[in-house]
Structures are given as C-alpha cells and as structure tokens.
Design a protein around this motif. Structure first.
Motif, PDB file in Angstrom:
ATOM      1  N   PHE A  47       0.825  -1.220   0.000  1.00  0.00           N
ATOM      2  CA  PHE A  47       0.000   0.000   0.000  1.00  0.00           C
ATOM      3  C   PHE A  47       0.857   1.267   0.000  1.00  0.00           C
ATOM      4  O   PHE A  47       0.378   2.320   0.402  1.00  0.00           O
ATOM      5  CB  PHE A  47      -0.943   0.023   1.219  1.00  0.00           C
ATOM      6  N   HIS A  96      -9.610  -0.442   8.280  1.00  0.00           N
ATOM      7  CA  HIS A  96      -9.430  -1.722   8.976  1.00  0.00           C
ATOM      8  C   HIS A  96      -8.300  -2.546   8.372  1.00  0.00           C
ATOM      9  O   HIS A  96      -8.360  -3.765   8.325  1.00  0.00           O
ATOM     10  CB  HIS A  96     -10.744  -2.531   8.993  1.00  0.00           C
ATOM     11  N   THR A  97      -7.271  -1.873   7.880  1.00  0.00           N
ATOM     12  CA  THR A  97      -6.091  -2.551   7.349  1.00  0.00           C
ATOM     13  C   THR A  97      -4.904  -2.288   8.261  1.00  0.00           C
ATOM     14  O   THR A  97      -4.270  -3.214   8.761  1.00  0.00           O
ATOM     15  CB  THR A  97      -5.782  -2.046   5.921  1.00  0.00           C
ATOM     16  N   LEU A 128      -2.784  -1.608  11.401  1.00  0.00           N
ATOM     17  CA  LEU A 128      -2.855  -1.814  12.848  1.00  0.00           C
ATOM     18  C   LEU A 128      -1.968  -0.798  13.537  1.00  0.00           C
ATOM     19  O   LEU A 128      -0.844  -0.582  13.114  1.00  0.00           O
ATOM     20  CB  LEU A 128      -2.301  -3.194  13.192  1.00  0.00           C
ATOM     21  N   ALA A 139      -7.632  -2.646  14.209  1.00  0.00           N
ATOM     22  CA  ALA A 139      -7.119  -1.894  13.065  1.00  0.00           C
ATOM     23  C   ALA A 139      -7.878  -0.573  12.936  1.00  0.00           C
ATOM     24  O   ALA A 139      -9.045  -0.458  13.328  1.00  0.00           O
ATOM     25  CB  ALA A 139      -7.255  -2.725  11.793  1.00  0.00           C
ATOM     26  N   ASN A 167       0.762  -4.288   9.636  1.00  0.00           N
ATOM     27  CA  ASN A 167      -0.134  -5.122   8.838  1.00  0.00           C
ATOM     28  C   ASN A 167      -0.268  -4.587   7.410  1.00  0.00           C
ATOM     29  O   ASN A 167      -1.287  -4.804   6.753  1.00  0.00           O
ATOM     30  CB  ASN A 167      -1.534  -5.225   9.510  1.00  0.00           C
TER      31      ASN A 167
HETATM   32  C1  LIG Z   1      -4.679  -6.805   7.951  1.00  0.00           C
HETATM   33  O1  LIG Z   1      -4.995  -6.277   6.666  1.00  0.00           O
HETATM   34  C2  LIG Z   1      -5.893  -7.066   5.894  1.00  0.00           C
HETATM   35  C3  LIG Z   1      -6.027  -6.391   4.521  1.00  0.00           C
HETATM   36  O2  LIG Z   1      -4.769  -6.351   3.860  1.00  0.00           O
HETATM   37  C4  LIG Z   1      -7.233  -7.141   6.619  1.00  0.00           C
HETATM   38  O3  LIG Z   1      -8.132  -7.959   5.880  1.00  0.00           O
HETATM   39  C5  LIG Z   1      -7.012  -7.726   8.020  1.00  0.00           C
HETATM   40  O4  LIG Z   1      -8.230  -7.683   8.730  1.00  0.00           O
HETATM   41  C6  LIG Z   1      -5.963  -6.929   8.793  1.00  0.00           C
HETATM   42  N1  LIG Z   1      -5.624  -7.591  10.049  1.00  0.00           N
HETATM   43  C7  LIG Z   1      -5.977  -7.164  11.248  1.00  0.00           C
HETATM   44  C8  LIG Z   1      -5.476  -7.978  12.400  1.00  0.00           C
HETATM   45  O5  LIG Z   1      -6.638  -6.169  11.425  1.00  0.00           O
END
Ligand SMILES: *[C@@H]1O[C@H](CO)[C@@H](O)[C@H](O)[C@H]1NC(C)=O
Ligand SMILES: [Fe+2]
Length: 349
Positions: free
Chosen positions: A78, A86-87, A89, A117, A345
């Motif tokens: 990214f 929500h990507t 963290l 996230a 993440n």
């Molecule tokens: C990490 O990112 C992915 C998308 O790339 C997402 O689907 C996933 O929920 C995220 N993990 C956490 C622990 O939030």
C-alpha cells in the motif's frame, strides 16, 4: 504540558547566519528533544493551499468504496494509492514494549484502546525525486491516479512540495541546533521515499465520542508534517508521557519526530507518540461542518519525510556513544521501513 514551541523559518530563510536564525535553530532542536514535536511557521505556505488540498481530499474520500478500492496496491504494501479502512494496525497492537509503555502511563495520560485496526482511509502519493538506483523498488512505485481526478498528480504535488520544502529547511535548522553540519539530514533524506499521506476518516460513521480513528503509535519515518485539520482530535505525548490535544495555531504546521530521527540521534530526540480520537471539540467541529453543509470526512494533510532507503540508520556523530551503538544497531532505512510495515499489517514480507 507546556505549549509547543513555535519555530519561525523566516529569519533562517532571510539570513541563515543571523543571531535570530540561530535562535530558531536552537529552538527547533530543543522543542523536538522536549516534546517530540514543534509548530513551524512558514510564510511560504498559504492557508489557501491547505484549504485547496483538504477540499480535494474530501472529494476523493466522498467517492464510493469501490472507486477507492480500485486505487489500492497491496502488492507494494500500500506504499502508493489507497489503504482501505481496517487494514493498518496501530504499532502498539503488535509491539509488547510499546503496549507496556502505554499501560504504565497514569490514567489521565493513557491512550485510547489500540488493539483493533484503524477505521481510517489513507492515500499515499510519493513526493520528490526518485533515487537513481535502489534496492527497494517497492518503496518507490509509480503514482496511482484516481480515475475521476485527471489533474490529481499536479494537485497532490502542489501541497506535497510545500510540505517537503518546509520540512527540508527545518531539517537544516535541526542539524544546526544540534551542533551538526547543516546538511547532515538533508543529505541523508535526499531522494527518500517521501509520502504525502492524507488520511480520511468518515465521521458520519465514526463520529461518536471516544471513537479511535488512529490508535496510539509513533511514525516510522524521519519527520512528519501536517497542515491544520478541519476537525481536532490529534493527541500527542511528550517525553515525560504527558498527553495533550494538539491545537495547531493558524499559520502553523505541526511537525513530529519519527523513529528515523530517534535512531540518528541515539534517542536524544524521541519519536513522538500520538493517536487520533473523537473528542468534545471534534463533536463541535462536526456540528459546525454540518451546518455549513460540508462533508464530514476528517482529512489530515500529512507528509512523511524519510531517510533515503539505501542509506544506513545509526547514531551519528556525538550521538555514537557505546550505549547508543548497542541500542540502535546499523540498519538500512529501507529494511527498517519494511520491518515496520510488517508491524503495521501493511506488508506480509
Ligand atoms: C490486515 O490487513 C488485511 C487487509 O490487507 C485485513 O483484511 C485484516 O483484517 C488486517 N488484520 C488485522 C489484524 O486487522
Ligand atoms: Fe502517525
């Protein structure tokens, strides 16, 4: 916590050897060492430029989810284009040392929950020249141009280059203020993967009191610079673990120290912890924007200023004490960034 120090770039731009300029340099170094943040007054940056940028990004984030997701580039962690909500963290969610630090703060200064996230969108756009060659091509990917914004690159560059210009001058001033050669940091950051990194938080959906838009963390880069947001909510911590709501006076840019500056100074300047949370004054801004029929997207006009990926990070010059050398082992900046992206993440490498 005392007010953030205000560093005026004008005396330095007029005559860098003048006593007034040197006093501002000392203030920049002192402010960052004390608060991990300073306010910067740069008369070259007009309020109208920040407004134009915020308007552009409000229009961008107001698009459908599908339109924005077309701009995401997970294959390069990214590091260009859109990052969906929500990507990312908050770093503390995966870093035991950081979580312990947060838990040890007295309750009034403790951060909001940071296990989940962030619900914010972000868009990354690289600013400045690319390195002639690099071992970190993924950190220098080609720009993403959203389909509905044909003049995107020009408009993003307009604000990004203003932020880049301000932070470049400040970097010289910090070096002088620390008693180092003026070009110490501008040499290290030349051709770095600087990212204009506006976030967009949908306050229609995430606008209730206490909602965490970006959980407790420090930035992984060298310096972070922002214009004023239309919605308050950024809490910053000083070195003594005191929390304060960042109130950026008009005409000021907020600059925070990141981990690369901490590394190079052996911790003399510590990376600044921060979070973005919906607070009382965010609610007042929501009411105000609603009355004006303005979008309820909270935009940050952030630039992440970086050490070039192929340069090494290590405590430099007078900061190279035996303890610091052990605490901050040499690492390529590009490797440091990739490691941090794993924590966040954003990268699976
Ligand atoms: C990490 O990112 C992915 C998308 O790339 C997402 O689907 C996933 O929920 C995220 N993990 C956490 C622990 O939030
Ligand atoms: Fe941050």
């Amino acid at each position: 916590m005392a007010q953030l120090l205000v560093v005026d770039l004008a005396p330095f731009l007029a005559d860098r050897a003048s006593p007034a300029a040197l006093a501002e340099c000392a203030k920049a170094a002192r402010g960052l060492a004390t608060h991990s943040a300073v306010c910067v007054a740069d008369a070259r940056v007009a309020a109208a430029s920040n407004d134009a940028f915020l308007d552009l990004l409000e229009a961008y984030f107001a698009q459908s989810d599908a339109a924005k997701r077309a701009d995401a580039r997970p294959a390069v962690a990214f590091q260009v284009g859109a990052t969906p909500p929500h990507t990312e963290l908050p770093r503390c969610a995966r870093d035991a040392e950081c979580a312990a630090l947060a838990a040890a703060l007295p309750p009034p200064h403790r951060p909001a929950a940071f296990a989940a996230a962030d619900p914010k969108w972000r868009f990354f756009h690289r600013i400045g020249a690319r390195p002639p060659s690099t071992a970190f091509a993924g950190l220098h990917a080609a720009a993403v141009v959203p389909a509905a914004f044909p003049t995107w690159v020009e408009e993003m560059d307009a604000w990004g280059l203003l932020m880049h210009g301000a932070v470049l001058v400040l970097s010289e001033m910090i070096a002088i203020g620390l008693g180092l050669p003026a070009d110490t940091f501008t040499t290290l950051t030349k051709d770095g993967p600087h990212l204009l990194a506006p976030t967009g938080s949908d306050l229609e959906e995430y606008g209730s009191l206490g909602t965490v838009l970006a959980g407790f963390h420090t930035d992984l880069n060298f310096l972070t610079i922002h214009g004023k947001s239309r919605f308050p909510g950024l809490n910053i911590w000083n070195r003594d673990g005191e929390k304060m709501l960042a109130s950026v006076p008009d005409g000021c840019l907020l600059v925070q120290a990141g981990r690369q500056l901490e590394y190079l100074t052996g911790g003399h300047i510590a990376a600044g912890y921060h979070e973005v949370v919906v607070v009382e004054s965010t609610l007042e801004a929501i009411k105000r924007q609603r009355e004006r029929k303005r979008p309820l997207w909270r935009i940050s006009s952030t630039l992440f200023f970086h050490v070039a990926s192929d340069n090494e990070l290590y405590p430099i010059s007078k900061f190279a004490t035996p303890e610091n050398i052990e605490r901050f082992p040499r690492i390529l900046a590009g490797t440091q960034v990739q490691k941090e992206l794993g924590f966040l993440n954003l990268s699976t490498e």
